[in-house]
Design a protein around this motif. Structure first.
Motif, mmCIF file in Angstrom:
data_model
loop_
_atom_site.group_PDB
_atom_site.id
_atom_site.type_symbol
_atom_site.label_atom_id
_atom_site.label_comp_id
_atom_site.label_asym_id
_atom_site.label_seq_id
_atom_site.Cartn_x
_atom_site.Cartn_y
_atom_site.Cartn_z
ATOM 1 N N ILE A 382 -43.018 4.819 -66.144
ATOM 2 C CA ILE A 382 -44.300 5.347 -66.525
ATOM 3 C C ILE A 382 -44.252 6.797 -66.965
ATOM 4 O O ILE A 382 -44.894 7.234 -68.159
ATOM 5 N N SER A 383 -43.314 7.628 -66.319
ATOM 6 C CA SER A 383 -43.072 8.889 -66.866
ATOM 7 C C SER A 383 -42.566 9.013 -68.274
ATOM 8 O O SER A 383 -42.862 9.745 -69.098
ATOM 9 N N LYS A 384 -41.576 7.918 -68.604
ATOM 10 C CA LYS A 384 -41.271 7.970 -69.933
ATOM 11 C C LYS A 384 -42.277 7.570 -70.832
ATOM 12 O O LYS A 384 -42.225 8.103 -72.129
ATOM 13 N N TYR A 385 -43.016 6.654 -70.506
ATOM 14 C CA TYR A 385 -44.146 6.348 -71.392
ATOM 15 C C TYR A 385 -45.014 7.546 -71.712
ATOM 16 O O TYR A 385 -45.183 7.587 -73.023
ATOM 17 N N PHE A 386 -45.291 8.167 -70.671
ATOM 18 C CA PHE A 386 -45.942 9.506 -70.934
ATOM 19 C C PHE A 386 -45.571 10.372 -71.719
ATOM 20 O O PHE A 386 -46.061 10.875 -72.781
ATOM 21 N N LYS A 387 -44.385 10.542 -71.551
ATOM 22 C CA LYS A 387 -43.546 11.437 -72.403
ATOM 23 C C LYS A 387 -43.273 10.998 -73.954
ATOM 24 O O LYS A 387 -43.871 11.873 -74.783
ATOM 25 N N ASP A 388 -43.060 9.825 -74.045
ATOM 26 C CA ASP A 388 -43.156 9.165 -75.328
ATOM 27 C C ASP A 388 -44.478 9.403 -76.042
ATOM 28 O O ASP A 388 -44.628 9.481 -77.548
ATOM 29 N N ASN A 389 -45.563 9.426 -75.388
ATOM 30 C CA ASN A 389 -46.749 9.448 -75.983
ATOM 31 C C ASN A 389 -47.644 10.700 -76.076
ATOM 32 O O ASN A 389 -48.512 10.920 -76.144
ATOM 33 N N LYS A 390 -46.389 11.474 -75.561
ATOM 34 C CA LYS A 390 -46.947 13.095 -75.575
ATOM 35 C C LYS A 390 -48.141 13.508 -74.763
ATOM 36 O O LYS A 390 -49.081 13.966 -75.287
ATOM 37 N N PHE A 391 -48.270 12.663 -73.389
ATOM 38 C CA PHE A 391 -49.395 13.159 -72.318
ATOM 39 C C PHE A 391 -49.095 14.883 -72.096
ATOM 40 O O PHE A 391 -47.950 15.116 -72.028
ATOM 41 N N SER A 392 -50.084 15.473 -72.213
ATOM 42 C CA SER A 392 -50.108 16.727 -71.652
ATOM 43 C C SER A 392 -50.070 16.711 -69.897
ATOM 44 O O SER A 392 -50.261 15.556 -69.340
ATOM 45 N N THR A 393 -49.604 17.767 -69.417
ATOM 46 C CA THR A 393 -49.561 17.865 -68.044
ATOM 47 C C THR A 393 -51.002 17.297 -67.579
ATOM 48 O O THR A 393 -51.081 16.654 -66.523
ATOM 49 N N LEU A 394 -52.268 17.760 -67.964
ATOM 50 C CA LEU A 394 -53.450 17.407 -67.723
ATOM 51 C C LEU A 394 -53.665 15.695 -67.964
ATOM 52 O O LEU A 394 -54.238 15.305 -66.943
ATOM 53 N N ASP A 395 -53.365 15.572 -68.992
ATOM 54 C CA ASP A 395 -53.423 14.056 -69.407
ATOM 55 C C ASP A 395 -52.726 12.990 -68.198
ATOM 56 O O ASP A 395 -53.315 12.198 -67.976
ATOM 57 N N LYS A 396 -51.631 13.502 -67.824
ATOM 58 C CA LYS A 396 -50.834 12.903 -66.712
ATOM 59 C C LYS A 396 -51.482 12.943 -65.426
ATOM 60 O O LYS A 396 -51.515 12.011 -64.855
#
Lengths: 437, 437
Positions: A382-396
């Motif tokens: 999930i963390s990699k998915y967030f990173k690849d999709n440019k989730f901000s700290t707040l998005d995460k």
């Protein structure tokens, strides 16, 4: 002194001759002299006396003294007894601060109730010097060194240009009696010591120290005013308010001189103390943050984002077969039965009812979470998915996961799991729709 | 203390271990202790001792003491004797200021001559507090309250974090001898009195007063820095430099908050004192001005113009028949004989040579001057002509009149006199051409 005083108040406080005011009288020399001066000047006023119950019988005697004085001078008087110690304990403030809060709150009440336009206090020039030195002993910045104003919306201080000596001379000349405050509370120790030792020494070293000090304090007040103007300008240039919170634009911050001081200036109202670490956020990667008290500052791409810091309750939500609607912080999940696929966007997801293990769980992500993104063959953190999709700290932080048993079946509003995609022939569908707050 | 000191200078003054420096030693406890500390730390330095000749034999004994100390410790020493009183008289400064100027000028010389990278002084924490209180007694603004820096391009002050007590303790512990300064000059009276009375009283009132004061002073320094940044910003927004001088844009001045304080901030480097009158210029008509010392501020349409204030020498210039060129402040007049009219613009004027009464005069205008403007029938006051033609204050001041006898025949570069216009048949013409600087 009276003629000069009359002249002073006529020029600077014309309101004293136009409306009724409230005079705070402790019974000490300053307020008693001011009482006599105002009476002689034919100002229309009432007296307020606070009994802070800090010195037992002495406090009561002070109240009695002021009451008798008011009667003798034919001035209306209001007396209020406070349990100052209890208030201080309850509100976790010093006795001094408690007395201050109680006093001004009551004065405002009295003014409103009895239609009095202002409260008058007997602060004089040396009070400012005492406060100035006290605030230095507490490592105050410029705001603590600028002194009292003669004139605010609510409080007038007509004795501020006068020295303790002038007031004492007037009292002696007119045989005015007052009550000596024998108070020796720790709060007063510092002020009394300065009054009786340091300030006389300063006056001895330089006879017009007090006069010159008043000028210095005026200049400091002017500097502080300009500094506020500059801060307001910097705020308008650097800070924008969004639904996320206050955003401090980093390129703009780096453009102004003395960025570190500017950061302090913009954020000093909050509880931050570690300014080096805050400054380092400017060169840190997205997601780095500093938390202090109820606020936190997060590096989020090109901005420092100032938001409230809520201690996250990692509450999970259950979705039973019967639920049609679940409220979750930030969003609402609508659950329908459906007979056919109708995917408009990522806010809608369909699952095979028979494949699900009810009750489902909606929860926050945690380190180590994996899923099989829809349309892909393999699994992904999930963390990699967030990173690849440019989730901000707040998005995460605001992301929710819909889970069936141990399996993540949907990053809500984002992507479903490939293992749970609808196979042909499925007839019993569950439809999830997310509606954001 | 030595270990802490070594640590302090290693961290904050690495230059002390890389280059040779100059240590200023008066012979008093502070500089002698610093001398011992630096020697022990194996710093490479030379000593400079100033003999200000202010205390006769005592001054000479101080010099001898420092010289012997230098020899004993095997440190090179430079000693210079100054006639401080004479310098003070000559330059109209206080003895204190004279000593200061002489001292630092000599230190810079020594450093340049002997390839020493910095001058080291023995100022300590309490010096800053003394100066702070002295400057308050002189009604200083924030600039006078921010203290010395540990580290400038030229001067290092490695003892600044140390208190007088710490230094005295080190001297006692290591049986270090020094010379007591018995100076009782009026300049020193204030400092000595503060040192021996006010400051001990402040320390008694609040034991960590000095430490807290240092923090306050750091905050004040930061506020002053931001204020300088704001002033620089205001300057860039409001002030432009033109050939006339500095122009302060009035609409911009009125747009920023606290215009009066901003005016002070922009102009405080000059000799102005009457800030109310300066503020009133913003609402005054063109031509109103405030003069202070060598500068003046004039309202000139939409700007306040800051220029040097030259006491106008109302010098007149003579033009004889032989002159072909006259230099006048702001312009040059070229005089030619001519046989025919050839008027290109207002910078050229022709007159009938026979009608002129040589030597002609070039002079400034004065109240009551009149002339007959070319092309008009009547006469006009020069002042009225200026007004009608929208001359600014500066335009008026820089205007010159060419006169024949009592008669004004040309407002140079502007308009000739109708009575002196060329009549048909005139053969002997004089041509005047003006060239502006």
């Amino acid at each position: 002194m009276f003629d000069a005083f009359l002249n002073h108040i006529s020029n600077n406080f014309p309101i004293l001759f136009k409306s009724r005011v409230l005079l705070a009288v402790s019974g000490g020399i300053d307020s008693v002299v001011l009482l006599h001066l105002l009476k002689k000047a034919d100002v229309d006023f009432a007296i307020a006396h606070c009994n802070f119950s800090l010195r037992g019988k002495e406090s009561d005697q002070d109240a009695k003294f002021v009451e008798e004085l008011a009667r003798a001078l034919n001035v209306p008087i209001y007396i209020q007894k406070f349990n100052t110690k209890a208030f201080a304990l309850e509100n976790k403030v010093s006795t001094q601060m408690a007395a201050r809060e109680l006093r001004y709150a009551w004065f405002m009440e009295l003014c409103a109730e009895h239609n009095l336009s202002h409260t008058i206090t007997a602060h004089h020039a040396q009070d400012d010097l005492e406060t100035f030195l006290i605030n230095i002993s507490r490592a105050s910045g410029i705001e603590g060194l600028t002194g009292m104003t003669e004139n605010s919306d609510f409080i007038l201080r007509p004795l501020l240009p006068y020295s303790r000596d002038q007031i004492a001379a007037y009292a002696e000349q007119h045989a005015i009696n007052w009550r000596e405050d024998s108070s020796n509370s720790t709060d007063n120790y510092l002020r009394n010591h300065l009054r009786h030792h340091a300030i006389p020494a300063l006056n001895e070293a330089s006879p017009d120290f007090l006069t010159q000090f008043k000028k210095t304090q005026t200049y400091l007040h002017e500097s502080a005013t300009l500094l506020e103007d500059y801060t307001a300008f910097l705020f308008s240039k650097i800070v924008t308010q969004s639904f996320k919170g206050y955003e401090l634009n980093i390129p703009q911050l780096l453009e102004v001189p003395n960025t570190k001081l500017v950061l302090y200036q913009l954020l000093k109202g909050f509880e931050f103390t570690d300014w080096d670490t805050i400054y380092d956020l400017l060169a840190a990667q997205s997601g780095k943050k500093v938390i202090a008290g109820k606020h936190r500052l997060i590096r989020d791409r090109d901005v420092l984002l100032l938001t409230e810091h809520k201690v996250e309750v990692q509450e999970d939500f259950k979705v039973t077969r019967k639920d049609s609607l679940i409220n979750i912080p930030g969003l609402t999940l609508i659950i329908d039965e459906a007979s056919q696929l109708d995917i408009k966007d990522n806010n809608v997801a369909f699952f095979d009812s028979d494949q699900l293990e009810f009750p489902l769980t909606v929860r926050k992500w945690k380190e180590g979470d994996i899923f099989y993104p829809y349309g892909m063959h393999g699994k992904k953190k999930i963390s990699k998915y967030f990173k690849d999709n440019k989730f901000s700290t707040l998005d995460k932080e605001s992301a929710w996961l819909l889970c069936s048993g141990e399996y993540i079946i949907w990053i809500v509003g984002e992507r479903t799991d490939n293992r749970y995609k609808i196979k042909s022939g499925t007839t019993k569908l569950v439809k999830f729709t997310v509606i954001y707050d």
